[in-house]
Design a protein around this motif. Structure first.
Motif, PDB file in Angstrom:
ATOM      1  N   GLU A  10      20.398  83.717   8.726  1.00 43.11           N
ATOM      2  CA  GLU A  10      20.446  84.990   8.201  1.00 43.11           C
ATOM      3  C   GLU A  10      19.412  86.035   8.535  1.00 43.11           C
ATOM      4  OE1 GLU A  10      21.469  85.108   3.932  1.00 43.11           O
ATOM      5  OE2 GLU A  10      21.916  83.077   3.757  1.00 43.11           O
ATOM      6  N   THR A  29      24.567  90.048   1.243  1.00 39.09           N
ATOM      7  CA  THR A  29      24.412  89.691   2.652  1.00 39.09           C
ATOM      8  C   THR A  29      24.041  90.898   3.443  1.00 39.09           C
ATOM      9  OG1 THR A  29      26.029  87.995   2.570  1.00 39.09           O
ATOM     10  CG2 THR A  29      25.553  88.930   4.895  1.00 39.09           C
ATOM     11  N   VAL A  63      29.164  88.339   7.150  1.00 39.86           N
ATOM     12  CA  VAL A  63      29.254  86.995   6.323  1.00 39.86           C
ATOM     13  C   VAL A  63      28.233  86.005   6.710  1.00 39.86           C
ATOM     14  CG1 VAL A  63      31.172  85.438   5.599  1.00 39.86           C
ATOM     15  CG2 VAL A  63      31.998  87.360   6.732  1.00 39.86           C
ATOM     16  N   ALA A  64      27.750  85.612   5.526  1.00 39.19           N
ATOM     17  CA  ALA A  64      26.727  84.357   5.723  1.00 39.19           C
ATOM     18  C   ALA A  64      26.917  83.365   4.954  1.00 39.19           C
ATOM     19  CB  ALA A  64      25.323  84.931   5.643  1.00 39.19           C
ATOM     20  N   GLY A  65      26.679  82.220   5.205  1.00 40.93           N
ATOM     21  CA  GLY A  65      26.760  80.872   4.364  1.00 40.93           C
ATOM     22  C   GLY A  65      27.737  79.959   4.740  1.00 40.93           C
ATOM     23  N   LYS A 122      31.490  80.017   3.023  1.00 43.44           N
ATOM     24  CA  LYS A 122      32.509  80.992   3.363  1.00 43.44           C
ATOM     25  C   LYS A 122      33.211  80.498   5.005  1.00 43.44           C
ATOM     26  CE  LYS A 122      30.499  84.777   0.812  1.00 43.44           C
ATOM     27  NZ  LYS A 122      30.002  86.042   0.787  1.00 43.44           N
ATOM     28  N   ALA A 123      32.864  79.570   5.422  1.00 37.35           N
ATOM     29  CA  ALA A 123      33.107  79.350   6.814  1.00 37.35           C
ATOM     30  C   ALA A 123      34.658  78.815   6.815  1.00 37.35           C
ATOM     31  CB  ALA A 123      32.400  77.817   7.545  1.00 37.35           C
ATOM     32  N   VAL A 127      36.340  82.289   6.783  1.00 30.88           N
ATOM     33  CA  VAL A 127      36.010  82.977   8.120  1.00 30.88           C
ATOM     34  C   VAL A 127      37.194  82.478   9.114  1.00 30.88           C
ATOM     35  CG1 VAL A 127      34.592  83.332  10.081  1.00 30.88           C
ATOM     36  CG2 VAL A 127      33.770  83.514   7.654  1.00 30.88           C
ATOM     37  N   TRP A 184      32.957  90.930  13.673  1.00 27.91           N
ATOM     38  CA  TRP A 184      32.778  90.136  12.658  1.00 27.91           C
ATOM     39  C   TRP A 184      31.056  89.501  13.195  1.00 27.91           C
ATOM     40  CZ3 TRP A 184      35.755  87.558   8.499  1.00 27.91           C
ATOM     41  CH2 TRP A 184      36.719  88.565   8.168  1.00 27.91           C
ATOM     42  N   LEU A 197      28.280  87.069  12.000  1.00 30.07           N
ATOM     43  CA  LEU A 197      28.165  85.791  11.052  1.00 30.07           C
ATOM     44  C   LEU A 197      27.035  85.118  11.514  1.00 30.07           C
ATOM     45  CD1 LEU A 197      31.831  84.432  12.324  1.00 30.07           C
ATOM     46  CD2 LEU A 197      31.248  85.895  10.201  1.00 30.07           C
ATOM     47  N   ALA A 219      28.254  80.233   8.702  1.00 32.31           N
ATOM     48  CA  ALA A 219      29.568  81.010   8.292  1.00 32.31           C
ATOM     49  C   ALA A 219      30.706  80.655   9.691  1.00 32.31           C
ATOM     50  CB  ALA A 219      29.426  82.126   8.033  1.00 32.31           C
TER      51      ALA A 219
END
Length: 233
Positions: free
Chosen positions: A11, A45, A186-188, A191-192, A195, A218, A220, A224
């Motif tokens: 992150e 994020t 997008v992080a984490g 949420k993969a 994505v 995008w 990431l 993610a």
């Protein structure tokens, strides 16, 4: 097929890369037309990315007008306000003030009127639009199954979220489609799977509104991006 995403190790690197991307795109917009209309996202994020953007060198803030992609129906001082987050993370940290900051008036009891006023302020085409993706696949305040996803004429509308605060204002799909440059942060790992569906699954924005920005950049973190094929990471 969507463009390959930019994947950061973590992150912290995501914030650095996102800030550098935003700074570069703002500079390009100002070089192109003498101004930049930059629309910001809320959420957790982008906050560290905005903090890093505030200290990027050479950003011509005096030529930048800041807008927002959505807002909660709260006062601008409320901890849940997207405007408050952006002000604390970015706007108040700048050595030179932006040309203008156009916040959505989410505290207005008449959200239809507030939406109309905001739509009148938006330029025909945003130069840079920053978005995120929620755990249900929403982006801005465009939620799965919402009637707002079918909007073709109005550019800003009231919206209802499935989680508090329920009442919102949001830009609509035509605004996303018209934007010159779009970034989705997008992080984490949670949420993969979304994505992967958003970038490589069937085109179903009614189920996964973040697909409206599939052709954007995008950004990431590695978590993610974990469900994407190796060649896409």
């Amino acid at each position: 097929m969507a463009p390959a995403p930019v994947v950061a190790a973590d992150e912290g690197e995501l914030a650095r890369l996102a800030a550098a991307w935003m700074a570069e795109e703002v500079k390009r917009a100002v070089a192109r037309s003498g101004r930049c209309a930059l629309a910001l996202s809320g959420g957790s994020t982008p906050r560290p990315a905005y903090e890093r953007l505030a200290i990027q060198d050479g950003v011509p803030w005096a030529a930048v007008e800041i807008f927002f992609g959505d807002e909660r129906a709260v006062r601008p001082s409320d901890p849940q306000s997207n405007y408050r987050m952006a002000r604390e993370a970015l706007i108040d940290r700048l050595e030179r003030a932006p040309a203008a900051v156009h916040r959505m008036e989410g505290e207005d009891p008449d959200l239809d009127a507030a939406a109309g006023r905001y739509a009148a302020r938006l330029p025909p085409r945003l130069d840079v639009l920053v978005l995120g993706m929620g755990p249900d696949g929403h982006t801005a305040s465009l939620f799965p199954g919402a009637a707002t996803l079918d909007e073709k004429e109005r550019r800003v509308v009231p919206a209802t979220a499935p989680v508090p605060p329920h009442q919102r204002l949001t830009i609509t799909p035509p605004v996303i489609a018209a934007a010159h440059r779009v970034a989705v942060l997008v992080a984490g790992g949670a949420k993969a799977p979304l994505v992967a569906r958003a970038l490589q699954g069937p085109w179903r924005p009614a189920e996964l509104p973040a697909q409206l920005a599939r052709e954007g950049t995008w950004l990431l973190d590695r978590a993610a991006a974990a469900a994407l094929p190796p060649r896409s990471r």
